[in-house]
Design an enzyme around this catalytic site. Structure first.
Site, short mmCIF file in Angstrom:
data_model
loop_
_atom_site.label_atom_id
_atom_site.label_comp_id
_atom_site.label_asym_id
_atom_site.label_seq_id
_atom_site.Cartn_x
_atom_site.Cartn_y
_atom_site.Cartn_z
N GLU A 46 0.83 -1.21 0.00
CA GLU A 46 0.00 0.00 0.00
C GLU A 46 0.86 1.26 0.00
O GLU A 46 0.55 2.23 -0.70
CB GLU A 46 -0.92 0.01 1.23
CG GLU A 46 -1.86 -1.18 1.31
CD GLU A 46 -1.32 -2.29 2.17
OE1 GLU A 46 -2.09 -2.84 2.97
OE2 GLU A 46 -0.11 -2.61 2.05
N CYS A 69 -2.28 -3.29 7.41
CA CYS A 69 -1.80 -3.46 8.78
C CYS A 69 -2.24 -2.29 9.64
O CYS A 69 -2.38 -1.15 9.17
CB CYS A 69 -0.28 -3.62 8.81
SG CYS A 69 0.64 -2.17 8.25
N SER A 162 17.87 -40.93 -13.94
CA SER A 162 16.65 -40.15 -14.19
C SER A 162 16.89 -38.89 -15.01
O SER A 162 16.01 -38.05 -15.12
CB SER A 162 16.01 -39.75 -12.85
OG SER A 162 16.90 -38.95 -12.08
N TRP A 164 17.39 -37.30 -18.64
CA TRP A 164 16.32 -36.45 -18.16
C TRP A 164 14.99 -37.07 -18.54
O TRP A 164 14.84 -37.51 -19.68
CB TRP A 164 16.43 -35.06 -18.78
CG TRP A 164 17.65 -34.30 -18.35
CD1 TRP A 164 18.81 -34.14 -19.02
CD2 TRP A 164 17.80 -33.57 -17.13
NE1 TRP A 164 19.69 -33.37 -18.30
CE2 TRP A 164 19.07 -33.00 -17.13
CE3 TRP A 164 16.97 -33.34 -16.01
CZ2 TRP A 164 19.55 -32.22 -16.08
CZ3 TRP A 164 17.44 -32.58 -14.98
CH2 TRP A 164 18.71 -32.03 -15.02
N THR A 190 18.68 -38.97 -2.34
CA THR A 190 18.87 -38.13 -3.52
C THR A 190 20.08 -37.23 -3.34
O THR A 190 20.88 -37.05 -4.27
CB THR A 190 17.61 -37.29 -3.77
OG1 THR A 190 16.51 -38.15 -4.05
CG2 THR A 190 17.81 -36.33 -4.93
N ASP A 194 23.05 -37.88 -5.99
CA ASP A 194 23.09 -36.94 -7.11
C ASP A 194 23.83 -35.64 -6.82
O ASP A 194 24.18 -34.92 -7.76
CB ASP A 194 21.67 -36.58 -7.55
CG ASP A 194 20.87 -37.80 -8.00
OD1 ASP A 194 21.51 -38.81 -8.38
OD2 ASP A 194 19.64 -37.75 -7.99
N GLU A 243 11.34 -31.68 -3.66
CA GLU A 243 11.64 -32.17 -5.01
C GLU A 243 12.00 -33.65 -5.09
O GLU A 243 11.50 -34.34 -5.96
CB GLU A 243 12.80 -31.35 -5.61
CG GLU A 243 12.34 -30.20 -6.43
CD GLU A 243 13.29 -29.87 -7.57
OE1 GLU A 243 13.80 -30.80 -8.22
OE2 GLU A 243 13.52 -28.68 -7.79
#
Length: 312
Positions: A46, A69, A162, A164, A190, A194, A243
């Site tokens: 604002e 607020c 994996s 891609w 993971t 990776d 993820e």
């Protein structure tokens, strides 16, 4: 209100710990000023919009996604007071503020100043504030679970490879989603297998890379850790992007901590690969129905993207 909610995305996630708010000032059918919450929460939306509008704010309509607020702060004046001084004709508020310092008081202060204040209960505004509202109401970040799948529901080959599954457009879209999160999390398996970067690699958005977290009971050099999904309350974020790892995904689903599910589906068949989800405690088929509402679908090159919101 929908336009103000889209504008609020510019504040996410840099406004943390404050909510990312959007504000539009309209006069005689024309938008004369825009504002959104700035980094680290100040100035508020604002205040930004009113500064741009100047004296033209008098008699205008103000659309703001969250109740202005009303509490005193050393960092700046209350937005309800700024609006009262600017004397717009109407202030349309998308969502009430759960913060007890403001809840209801912002709208009351506007009405006391002779300004028409309308609480719209706008779903677009609530969606744009999902991280702030989840943190306020559930004492945890809003959680998005991302899965990249083949048509037969696999996230990797049987040997774990994996890269891609999805194409370049889908991967770029994932980076744009990362840029909207304060924190990103993968499972320990993971992380160790990776060593993912978990950053944002879109030109101009590299600085928007989120905090890196790993779900593990072991150390994870270069990241912070939690040992169980229930510990996400201590992650200093409004938006958590989960993820990596089938077991990690299942653990968040079993704990019912997923608020948004984002699925990228590639037009490939793997057969015998690693399934996206192991058992996550679903007792009977009836329990699966009514939990997820589709909210978005788009094509990304040859791949498809679908988003679902958890119904609560």
């Amino acid at each position: 209100m929908a336009a103000a909610a889209r504008l609020a995305l510019r504040a996410r996630p840099a406004s943390n710990p404050n909510p990312g708010v959007g504000c539009l000032i309209v006069k005689q059918g024309r938008v004369i000023a825009r504002g959104w919450t700035q980094a680290r929460g100040r100035p508020h939306a604002e205040a930004m919009a009113l500064e741009l509008a100047g004296d033209d704010a008098r008699g205008a309509d103000v659309f703001v996604t969250l109740e202005p607020c009303a509490h005193v702060s050393q960092r700046g004046p209350a937005c309800a007071d700024l609006l009262a001084a600017a004397a717009p004709a109407r202030v349309i508020v998308g969502a009430s503020d759960p913060d007890p310092r403001t809840a209801g008081k912002g709208i009351e202060r506007l009405r006391a100043a002779g300004i028409e204040a309308i609480l719209a209960q706008d779903p677009h505004s609530a969606d744009s504030l999902s991280g702030y509202l989840t943190r306020a109401r559930r004492d945890r970040p809003h959680v998005t679970l991302k899965l990249a799948l083949s048509l037969d529901g696999c996230i990797a080959m049987a040997d774990g490879s994996s890269q891609w599954i999805t194409g370049e457009a889908a991967r770029a879209h994932v980076h744009s989603r990362r840029a909207l999160a304060d924190a990103i999390l993968v499972g320990g398996g993971t992380w160790r297998a990776d060593t993912p970067r978990l950053d944002v690699r879109l030109p101009g958005l590299e600085t928007r890379s989120p905090q890196r977290w790993v779900l593990t009971s072991q150390e994870a050099p270069g990241a912070r850790t939690i040992a169980a999904p229930a510990e996400i309350a201590r992650i200093p974020a409004q938006y958590l992007y989960v993820e990596g790892g089938a077991r990690t995904a299942a653990s968040f689903l079993e704990a019912d901590l997923v608020d948004r599910l984002e699925i990228y589906r590639a037009p490939i068949l793997i057969g015998g690969g690693i399934p996206a989800l192991p058992d996550f405690g679903l007792g009977e088929l009836a329990q699966a129905h009514g939990r997820w509402q589709p909210v978005e679908r788009r094509n990304l090159g040859p791949d498809t993207f679908e988003a679902f919101a958890r119904t609560r």
